[in-house]
Design a protein around this motif. Structure first.
Motif, PDB file in Angstrom:
ATOM      1  N   LYS A 190       1.315   4.860  -1.694  1.00 47.91           N
ATOM      2  CA  LYS A 190       0.938   5.324  -2.044  1.00 47.91           C
ATOM      3  C   LYS A 190       1.350   6.497  -3.232  1.00 47.91           C
ATOM      4  O   LYS A 190       2.117   7.501  -3.067  1.00 47.91           O
ATOM      5  CB  LYS A 190      -0.453   6.671  -1.292  1.00 47.91           C
ATOM      6  N   LYS A 201       0.603  -1.138  -0.121  1.00 45.43           N
ATOM      7  CA  LYS A 201       0.085   0.280  -0.443  1.00 45.43           C
ATOM      8  C   LYS A 201       0.963   1.332  -0.279  1.00 45.43           C
ATOM      9  O   LYS A 201       0.769   2.133   1.099  1.00 45.43           O
ATOM     10  CB  LYS A 201      -0.772   0.012   0.928  1.00 45.43           C
ATOM     11  N   TYR A 243      -5.588  10.716  -6.305  1.00 44.65           N
ATOM     12  CA  TYR A 243      -4.414  10.341  -5.446  1.00 44.65           C
ATOM     13  C   TYR A 243      -5.274  10.887  -4.889  1.00 44.65           C
ATOM     14  O   TYR A 243      -4.813  10.290  -3.412  1.00 44.65           O
ATOM     15  CB  TYR A 243      -3.593  11.391  -5.943  1.00 44.65           C
ATOM     16  N   ASN A 299      -7.733  10.626  -2.788  1.00 48.38           N
ATOM     17  CA  ASN A 299      -8.350   9.759  -1.887  1.00 48.38           C
ATOM     18  C   ASN A 299      -7.543   8.142  -1.473  1.00 48.38           C
ATOM     19  O   ASN A 299      -8.225   7.336  -1.560  1.00 48.38           O
ATOM     20  CB  ASN A 299      -9.878   9.305  -2.573  1.00 48.38           C
ATOM     21  N   ALA A 300      -6.528   7.833  -2.759  1.00 47.07           N
ATOM     22  CA  ALA A 300      -6.133   6.707  -2.552  1.00 47.07           C
ATOM     23  C   ALA A 300      -5.604   5.890  -1.701  1.00 47.07           C
ATOM     24  O   ALA A 300      -5.560   6.574  -0.550  1.00 47.07           O
ATOM     25  CB  ALA A 300      -5.024   6.681  -3.894  1.00 47.07           C
ATOM     26  N   THR A 301      -5.507   4.569  -1.189  1.00 48.23           N
ATOM     27  CA  THR A 301      -4.979   3.877  -0.129  1.00 48.23           C
ATOM     28  C   THR A 301      -3.626   3.103  -0.643  1.00 48.23           C
ATOM     29  O   THR A 301      -2.865   3.151   0.292  1.00 48.23           O
ATOM     30  CB  THR A 301      -5.839   3.280   0.587  1.00 48.23           C
ATOM     31  N   GLY A 302      -3.509   3.002  -2.085  1.00 52.63           N
ATOM     32  CA  GLY A 302      -2.310   2.802  -2.848  1.00 52.63           C
ATOM     33  C   GLY A 302      -1.743   3.229  -3.683  1.00 52.63           C
ATOM     34  O   GLY A 302      -2.633   4.235  -4.370  1.00 52.63           O
TER      35      GLY A 302
END
Ligand code: SF4
Ligand code: SF4
Lengths: 604, 178
Positions: free
Chosen positions: A449, A447, A512, A514-517
């Motif tokens: 980012k 994970k 980006y 809101n992403a977790t990975g």
């Protein structure tokens, strides 16, 4: 028969004339044309052989090496940095050996003309304990291929051919075989588990001893067949020059120019050297000078008190050879007292540098421009990779370049080390296949980012436009690979309207947040030098600058940086008609005062 | 015979093509030759210099102060490589009249080929061949004749040879008046 050939053509022809019928490799300057030429010869002469690019050098090595284990004549091609990638199988193959022939062709680049490092593959051969041949000219390169095949078969060992850039890209009239009947061998794998699958320790230890015996036998062969005749022609005296490869040409010409008589011995095989037999010859001379490049491979093997070279700073210690270095060395040894024959007197005024730049019309330029516009220079870290797009360094859109695939793993590292910033990594399609997939898997499951932008122009543009896997048939798909790795993946088809590209990256920035990975953006591009596709993309929309509107803000010449854009004598930007290819990309966004407009006359 | 030529230009100008043509000329006349070319950056606007040594040589690189002839496809690239030229050598250069001739100790043959190409007197892709024509017309010790070069052009690519030969002849015509 005589033919005017470039070194890489000569190697390819030498391979056909030695009945090598399995060739695999990964492109890299200065080696790339070797495999391309084998493919051409295959088509021209309708030969039945395997000649294909692999996804990386390690894979290429292993495909070809299996052929040699099964008794065929095989070769792998790469550049010196590529050998780092293939060094894993090389080290083991040196223990195990082969039944047929395995010629490992590694092109070195003394002088860093197109490489990150100047490493010497002869030293790598020495490290792995396999013989290496060092051609001086295209003629040598042609001849040494069959010598390498002979040695590889006779001693059942991988054998390296190590040309340097000045051999690969040298051009010469070469004497080649006439009417060769191509006669490939049939492969026939013979099961021998204790040899081909030797596990530690018992199996490998025995093979280790065999390898030592083999290398000693090759030393003997090197003396009897290749070196002894050279020493027999020597006269003795003040100076003996020991050399291999291009060093020979530099030494021979320098001695002629300077009018110094000396014996020159050229080692065709600079490793393994029969060091004691060579040292016995030293008694006949006052000084021994070793001329080789780029590292001290010969010198380290034959060290003695009257041997001079790179190790004692008599010769240059880095960079490509020049005759002046030999002149200097002879001056240091007291053997030359005359004037400098090679004075370099540059032009008195400074001449503007001409760094290479992304081609006019290259989609990479728009992608980098948009990334910078959206993610901003100060707020982000931009790791990148090896390929044409590295030239976006001119747009200051790249922060780090290390080696193939490292953009992805370094993006992981930066995202951990400095999470306050955005990390936006860029990588080309071929580089992604080569070394980008394992680090993406790593990033997904841990994970990390960041945004990874894969610039898919479906061609290995940097090295001469070889075709990558997804081009051969539709089966390999980068989007599916990225999805398969578990990354959130988006696709964008490049358009010449810069507004579209900017909106796409704005969307990526939202994702980006809101992403977790890792998120992956696959940008479908093209290369303007790719004749098969460029016509569909470039429509002849030429730009011109309205002089009154241009306020000389530097924006287009420093941030967008298309080569045709430059200042004229009036201090206004002008577009050079010889360079502009009419992509129209700069028209809408690039100029803050909207001085760019369509050149109706040219665009007709 | 010994004769050393440096060809200097930038990406896309076709320095490499000239080396190939000269190597073919050498082959046809049974003269040994050894040349080198820069790849990699050559198509992306970077500086490109190629060499060819005609006669009995064993190393393809030309050292400072050793070249007999420097063909400069562009002004700055010519000046950047001027240190390779012998003081008694010849420089054939594509440059405007402001070219600093007096600061160069070699013999200078100069022509403004860019302007001619801009005026569509010949196709810009032919700049390299144009400069070779200039050399043929004005460089006295150049070892090949017009016929040698024509033959090599045909051999290299018969399809475009005629176009190239026209450029060659145009250059010879243009420079004669100078
Ligand atoms: S060669 Fe192709 S990919 Fe490389 S800079 Fe030029 S257009 Fe772009
Ligand atoms: S139209 Fe603009 S962006 Fe495109 S090649 Fe010409 S100057 Fe460069």
């Amino acid at each position: 028969m005589k033919q005017t050939l470039m070194g890489n053509d000569a190697i390819a022809l030498g391979m056909i004339h030695s009945n090598i019928d399995m060739v695999s490799g990964y492109p890299g300057t200065p080696s790339s044309e070797i495999l391309t030429n084998v493919q051409k010869l295959k088509a021209q002469l309708k030969l039945d052989l395997y000649a294909q690019w692999a996804t990386n050098e390690k894979v290429g090595f292993e495909v070809a090496y299996a052929g040699a284990i099964a008794g065929r004549r095989a070769a792998a091609t790469m550049k010196q940095v590529g050998l780092n990638v293939a060094s894993d199988p090389l080290m083991s193959a040196a223990y195990i050996g082969n039944l047929g022939a395995f010629v490992l062709i590694v092109a070195d680049d003394p002088g860093f003309h197109s490489s990150q490092t100047e490493q010497d593959s002869r030293v790598f051969a020495k490290f792995a304990k396999i013989p290496v041949l060092d051609p001086a000219t295209p003629q040598d390169a042609y001849d040494f291929v069959s010598l390498a095949v002979d040695i590889s078969e006779k001693f059942q060992t991988p054998t390296m051919l190590r040309p340097v850039m000045r051999v690969c890209h040298a051009r010469q009239i070469v004497e080649v075989k006439e009417n060769h009947e191509f006669n490939p061998k049939k492969g026939k794998f013979q099961r021998e588990i204790s040899r081909w699958a030797a596990v530690p320790r018992a199996g490998r230890l025995r093979q280790g001893y065999e390898m030592i015996d083999r290398i000693n036998a090759i030393k003997e062969y090197n003396w009897e067949e290749l070196i002894k005749p050279e020493f027999e022609a020597c006269k003795g005296g003040k100076l003996l020059v020991l050399t291999s490869g291009t060093g020979y040409g530099f030494a021979k010409e320098a001695l002629e120019d300077l009018g110094i008589k000396a014996d020159i011995v050229k080692f065709k095989m600079p490793y393994p050297l029969p060091e004691n037999k060579i040292r016995e010859q030293f008694a006949n001379y006052e000084h021994i000078l070793v001329v080789e490049e780029p590292m001290a491979c010969i010198e380290e093997q034959i060290m003695a008190s009257n041997v001079h070279g790179r190790l004692d700073n008599t010769m240059n210690v880095i960079d490509e050879l020049q005759k002046i270095y030999i002149q200097d060395a002879l001056t240091k040894l007291g053997l030359y007292k005359g004037e400098n024959l090679y004075p370099s007197i540059p032009f008195k005024d400074e001449i503007p540098a001409r760094p290479p730049n992304l081609c006019p019309g290259c989609p990479h330029r728009d992608v980098y421009y948009s990334i910078m516009k959206v993610f901003k220079k100060k707020k982000s870290i931009y790791p990148s990779d090896i390929g044409c797009y590295t030239l976006a360094i001119n747009q200051e859109a790249i922060d780090t370049v290390l080696c193939m695939g490292a953009s992805v793993s370094m993006a992981s590292g930066f995202s951990i080390a400095d999470p306050e910033k955005y990390t936006v990594a860029t990588i080309g399609d071929s580089t992604f296949f080569h070394g980008g997939i394992p680090p993406l898997i790593n990033a997904v499951y841990q994970k990390h980012k960041f945004l990874l932008v894969i610039l898919d122009n479906s061609v290995v543009a940097m090295t001469g436009r070889q075709k990558p896997p997804q081009r051969q048939n539709g089966e390999v798909d980068i989007v599916k690979i990225a999805e398969g790795c578990g990354a959130e993946t988006y696709e964008y088809v490049y358009s010449n309207d810069l507004n579209d590209t900017i909106s796409f990256f704005k969307k990526m920035k939202e994702k980006y947040e809101n992403a977790t990975g890792p998120i992956v953006a696959v940008v479908r591009e093209f290369c303007v030098l790719d004749k098969e596709v460029v016509g569909q993309h470039i429509h002849g929309e030429f730009a011109k600058v309205i002089a009154e509107e241009c306020v000389a803000c530097d924006h287009c010449t420093t941030i967008y940086k298309c080569p045709p854009m430059g200042y004229n004598e009036e201090g206004k930007v002008e577009i050079d008609p010889f360079l502009c290819i009419g992509c129209g990309s700069c028209l809408n966004v690039v100029c803050p005062t909207e001085a760019f407009t369509v050149d109706e006359e040219r665009s007709k | 015979m010994r004769y050393q030529v440096v060809i200097a230009g930038f990406g896309g100008q076709g320095s490499v093509f000239l080396v190939k043509i000269l190597a073919l000329c050498a082959g046809n006349k049974n003269v040994a030759c050894l040349g080198t070319e820069n790849h990699g950056m050559s198509q992306r606007g970077g500086a490109v210099s190629c060499t060819i040594k005609l006669g009995d040589y064993s190393n393809p690189i030309i050292d400072p102060s050793q070249a007999d002839l420097l063909i400069g496809l562009e002004k700055n690239e010519a000046l950047r490589n001027i240190n390779y030229l012998k003081p008694s050598g010849t420089l054939a250069v594509n440059a405007e009249d402001s070219f600093p001739k007096d600061d160069v100790s070699a013999k200078v043959i100069q022509i403004d080929a860019f302007t001619k190409a801009k005026n569509r007197e010949f196709p810009i892709q032919g700049l390299n061949v144009y400069m070779l024509g200039v050399v043929l017309a004005k460089c006295e010790d150049f070892p090949f004749t017009l016929e040698d070069v024509k033959e090599a052009l045909v051999q290299f690519n018969p399809k475009v040879a005629q176009e190239n030969i026209e450029v060659l002849e145009k250059a010879i015509e243009d420079i004669k008046g100078k």
